[in-house]
Scaffold this motif. Sequence first.
Motif, PDB file in Angstrom:
ATOM      1  N   ILE A   1       0.848  -1.187   0.000  1.00  0.00           N
ATOM      2  CA  ILE A   1       0.000   0.000   0.000  1.00  0.00           C
ATOM      3  C   ILE A   1       0.885   1.238   0.000  1.00  0.00           C
ATOM      4  O   ILE A   1       2.023   1.196   0.456  1.00  0.00           O
ATOM      5  CB  ILE A   1      -0.969   0.025   1.203  1.00  0.00           C
ATOM      6  N   PRO A   2       0.354   2.346  -0.499  1.00  0.00           N
ATOM      7  CA  PRO A   2       1.141   3.581  -0.526  1.00  0.00           C
ATOM      8  C   PRO A   2       1.449   4.088   0.882  1.00  0.00           C
ATOM      9  O   PRO A   2       0.718   3.801   1.839  1.00  0.00           O
ATOM     10  CB  PRO A   2       0.237   4.571  -1.261  1.00  0.00           C
ATOM     11  N   LEU A   3       2.507   4.857   0.997  1.00  0.00           N
ATOM     12  CA  LEU A   3       2.931   5.414   2.272  1.00  0.00           C
ATOM     13  C   LEU A   3       1.799   6.169   2.964  1.00  0.00           C
ATOM     14  O   LEU A   3       1.609   6.040   4.177  1.00  0.00           O
ATOM     15  CB  LEU A   3       4.147   6.332   2.082  1.00  0.00           C
ATOM     16  N   ALA A   4       1.019   6.931   2.213  1.00  0.00           N
ATOM     17  CA  ALA A   4      -0.081   7.709   2.801  1.00  0.00           C
ATOM     18  C   ALA A   4      -1.081   6.803   3.529  1.00  0.00           C
ATOM     19  O   ALA A   4      -1.596   7.165   4.588  1.00  0.00           O
ATOM     20  CB  ALA A   4      -0.783   8.525   1.723  1.00  0.00           C
ATOM     21  N   GLU A   5      -1.344   5.625   2.977  1.00  0.00           N
ATOM     22  CA  GLU A   5      -2.276   4.694   3.624  1.00  0.00           C
ATOM     23  C   GLU A   5      -1.666   4.083   4.876  1.00  0.00           C
ATOM     24  O   GLU A   5      -2.355   3.861   5.866  1.00  0.00           O
ATOM     25  CB  GLU A   5      -2.709   3.597   2.655  1.00  0.00           C
ATOM     26  N   ILE A   6      -0.365   3.811   4.827  1.00  0.00           N
ATOM     27  CA  ILE A   6       0.321   3.284   6.007  1.00  0.00           C
ATOM     28  C   ILE A   6       0.222   4.308   7.138  1.00  0.00           C
ATOM     29  O   ILE A   6      -0.154   3.984   8.261  1.00  0.00           O
ATOM     30  CB  ILE A   6       1.799   2.961   5.695  1.00  0.00           C
ATOM     31  N   ILE A   7       0.527   5.547   6.844  1.00  0.00           N
ATOM     32  CA  ILE A   7       0.488   6.618   7.838  1.00  0.00           C
ATOM     33  C   ILE A   7      -0.928   6.824   8.361  1.00  0.00           C
ATOM     34  O   ILE A   7      -1.137   7.024   9.555  1.00  0.00           O
ATOM     35  CB  ILE A   7       1.076   7.912   7.246  1.00  0.00           C
ATOM     36  N   ALA A   8      -1.918   6.745   7.476  1.00  0.00           N
ATOM     37  CA  ALA A   8      -3.312   6.934   7.875  1.00  0.00           C
ATOM     38  C   ALA A   8      -3.765   5.874   8.886  1.00  0.00           C
ATOM     39  O   ALA A   8      -4.626   6.139   9.726  1.00  0.00           O
ATOM     40  CB  ALA A   8      -4.218   6.919   6.646  1.00  0.00           C
ATOM     41  N   GLU A   9      -3.196   4.687   8.822  1.00  0.00           N
ATOM     42  CA  GLU A   9      -3.536   3.624   9.770  1.00  0.00           C
ATOM     43  C   GLU A   9      -2.989   3.914  11.173  1.00  0.00           C
ATOM     44  O   GLU A   9      -3.432   3.324  12.153  1.00  0.00           O
ATOM     45  CB  GLU A   9      -3.003   2.265   9.287  1.00  0.00           C
ATOM     46  N   GLU A  10      -2.001   4.800  11.265  1.00  0.00           N
ATOM     47  CA  GLU A  10      -1.357   5.170  12.525  1.00  0.00           C
ATOM     48  C   GLU A  10      -0.865   3.954  13.316  1.00  0.00           C
ATOM     49  O   GLU A  10      -1.165   3.795  14.509  1.00  0.00           O
ATOM     50  CB  GLU A  10      -2.283   6.019  13.382  1.00  0.00           C
ATOM     51  N   PRO A  11      -0.075   3.089  12.679  1.00  0.00           N
ATOM     52  CA  PRO A  11       0.418   1.919  13.400  1.00  0.00           C
ATOM     53  C   PRO A  11       1.569   2.279  14.341  1.00  0.00           C
ATOM     54  O   PRO A  11       2.237   3.304  14.182  1.00  0.00           O
ATOM     55  CB  PRO A  11       0.915   1.012  12.272  1.00  0.00           C
TER      56      PRO A  11
END
Length: 120
Positions: free
Chosen positions: A36-46
């Motif tokens: 997944i794109p970086l923006a989606e990773i960040i949006a998940e706030e893991p």
Amino acid sequence: MNKKVLVIDDDKELLWLFETILNQEQIQTVTYHSGIPLAEIIAEEPDLVLLDVNIIGYEKNGVDICTEIKASENHSSLPVLLVSGESDLHALARCCGADDFIAKPFNIDYLMDKVKKLLT
């Protein structure tokens, strides 16, 4: 433990295994069967990204994704644990800035030790 781990792996059985293991430790788990794109990773706030190196069907591999995370000005401190059957995993982890790595096949206790260490 009130933590969240984002798992990216193209092997659905491994995703199920990771989710089962982490949930038993009261760790919230979000899984992706593809990169997944970086923006989606960040949006998940893991609190941690558990990332397969070889992601079939995605234009970037785990090394590329890890490099993007570590190059991100605001998210470079997000821990990344690479998981792979690659022979030179140590060198791959070093080149992309991963915080740690674990080779497939892996021991579940060993995996959890690494996960817990990166979550603290």
